[in-house]
Design a protein around this motif. Structure first.
Motif, PDB file in Angstrom:
ATOM      1  N   ASP A   1       0.591 -40.555 -17.999  1.00 22.10           N
ATOM      2  CA  ASP A   1      -0.865 -40.500 -17.937  1.00 22.10           C
ATOM      3  C   ASP A   1      -1.384 -39.250 -18.630  1.00 22.10           C
ATOM      4  O   ASP A   1      -0.791 -38.169 -18.524  1.00 22.10           O
ATOM      5  N   LEU A   2      -2.509 -39.419 -19.325  1.00 24.77           N
ATOM      6  CA  LEU A   2      -3.192 -38.319 -20.002  1.00 24.77           C
ATOM      7  C   LEU A   2      -4.635 -38.299 -19.513  1.00 24.77           C
ATOM      8  O   LEU A   2      -5.262 -39.357 -19.397  1.00 24.77           O
ATOM      9  N   ASP A   3      -5.162 -37.125 -19.224  1.00 23.74           N
ATOM     10  CA  ASP A   3      -6.561 -36.969 -18.839  1.00 23.74           C
ATOM     11  C   ASP A   3      -7.294 -36.263 -19.965  1.00 23.74           C
ATOM     12  O   ASP A   3      -6.934 -35.142 -20.348  1.00 23.74           O
ATOM     13  N   TRP A   4      -8.313 -36.909 -20.493  1.00 21.90           N
ATOM     14  CA  TRP A   4      -9.070 -36.424 -21.651  1.00 21.90           C
ATOM     15  C   TRP A   4     -10.447 -35.923 -21.236  1.00 21.90           C
ATOM     16  O   TRP A   4     -11.092 -36.506 -20.366  1.00 21.90           O
TER      17      TRP A   4
ATOM     18  N   GLU B   1       4.980 -29.611 -10.983  1.00 22.63           N
ATOM     19  CA  GLU B   1       4.168 -30.214  -9.926  1.00 22.63           C
ATOM     20  C   GLU B   1       2.679 -29.975 -10.089  1.00 22.63           C
ATOM     21  O   GLU B   1       1.904 -30.228  -9.179  1.00 22.63           O
ATOM     22  N   GLY B   2       2.239 -29.460 -11.233  1.00 27.02           N
ATOM     23  CA  GLY B   2       0.816 -29.296 -11.490  1.00 27.02           C
ATOM     24  C   GLY B   2       0.224 -30.586 -12.015  1.00 27.02           C
ATOM     25  O   GLY B   2       0.906 -31.600 -12.164  1.00 27.02           O
ATOM     26  N   ASN B   3      -1.065 -30.571 -12.292  1.00 24.41           N
ATOM     27  CA  ASN B   3      -1.753 -31.717 -12.881  1.00 24.41           C
ATOM     28  C   ASN B   3      -3.134 -31.276 -13.350  1.00 24.41           C
ATOM     29  O   ASN B   3      -3.443 -30.086 -13.327  1.00 24.41           O
ATOM     30  N   SER B   4      -3.976 -32.219 -13.732  1.00 23.05           N
ATOM     31  CA  SER B   4      -5.296 -31.866 -14.242  1.00 23.05           C
ATOM     32  C   SER B   4      -6.214 -31.333 -13.155  1.00 23.05           C
ATOM     33  O   SER B   4      -7.294 -30.833 -13.456  1.00 23.05           O
TER      34      SER B   4
ATOM     35  N   ARG C   1       5.972 -37.034 -15.745  1.00 25.08           N
ATOM     36  CA  ARG C   1       6.179 -38.188 -14.870  1.00 25.08           C
ATOM     37  C   ARG C   1       6.073 -37.807 -13.403  1.00 25.08           C
ATOM     38  O   ARG C   1       6.675 -36.838 -12.949  1.00 25.08           O
ATOM     39  N   GLY C   2       5.279 -38.579 -12.679  1.00 23.57           N
ATOM     40  CA  GLY C   2       5.128 -38.380 -11.244  1.00 23.57           C
ATOM     41  C   GLY C   2       4.087 -37.344 -10.860  1.00 23.57           C
ATOM     42  O   GLY C   2       3.890 -37.082  -9.682  1.00 23.57           O
ATOM     43  N   CYS C   3       3.387 -36.753 -11.823  1.00 21.65           N
ATOM     44  CA  CYS C   3       2.433 -35.680 -11.517  1.00 21.65           C
ATOM     45  C   CYS C   3       0.971 -36.092 -11.662  1.00 21.65           C
ATOM     46  O   CYS C   3       0.088 -35.279 -11.451  1.00 21.65           O
ATOM     47  N   SER C   4       0.696 -37.337 -12.003  1.00 20.16           N
ATOM     48  CA  SER C   4      -0.690 -37.746 -12.248  1.00 20.16           C
ATOM     49  C   SER C   4      -1.383 -38.281 -11.005  1.00 20.16           C
ATOM     50  O   SER C   4      -2.520 -38.712 -11.077  1.00 20.16           O
ATOM     51  N   GLY C   5      -0.684 -38.266  -9.874  1.00 18.66           N
ATOM     52  CA  GLY C   5      -1.274 -38.787  -8.650  1.00 18.66           C
ATOM     53  C   GLY C   5      -0.776 -40.166  -8.302  1.00 18.66           C
ATOM     54  O   GLY C   5      -1.072 -40.702  -7.246  1.00 18.66           O
TER      55      GLY C   5
END
Length: 104
Positions: A43-46, A66-69, A94-98
């Motif tokens: 997953d990518l958050d733009w 374990e970080g994310n947007s 992988r596994g960090c987008s929620g």
């Protein structure tokens, strides 16, 4: 060069916790999902235009373990770069987008 902490924020523990107390509001991200050859996804958050001009700078942020947007540093960096006219993307490992990935 030697680091000198501000007088009002001494010690590593306070400096670690302080960013969590001033965590800025989350930018409005647009999620994009890439399917991978092994039948999983990334997953990518733009933040920014869906079709950026070739002259528009792009900030690609790869978060820490374990970080994310939603991490305080990701929010702050994206808000600052977007405010300066950049397009931004946070690439989730992988596994960090929620959402858990399909594969280990």
């Amino acid at each position: 060069m030697r680091y000198t902490p501000p007088r009002w924020l001494p010690g590593g523990h306070a400096q670690t916790l302080y960013p969590l107390l001033i965590k800025p509001e989350a930018p409005a991200f647009r999620r994009e999902r890439w399917d991978t050859p092994d039948d999983d996804f990334i997953d990518l958050d733009w933040k920014g235009a869906a079709k950026a001009d070739d002259r528009t700078p792009l900030l690609a942020l790869f978060h820490g373990l374990e970080g994310n947007s939603d991490s305080h540093y990701a929010r702050s960096l994206v808000r600052a770069a977007f405010g300066a006219g950049w397009t931004c993307v946070v690439v989730h490992f992988r596994g960090c987008s929620g959402e858990p990935n399909k594969l280990p």
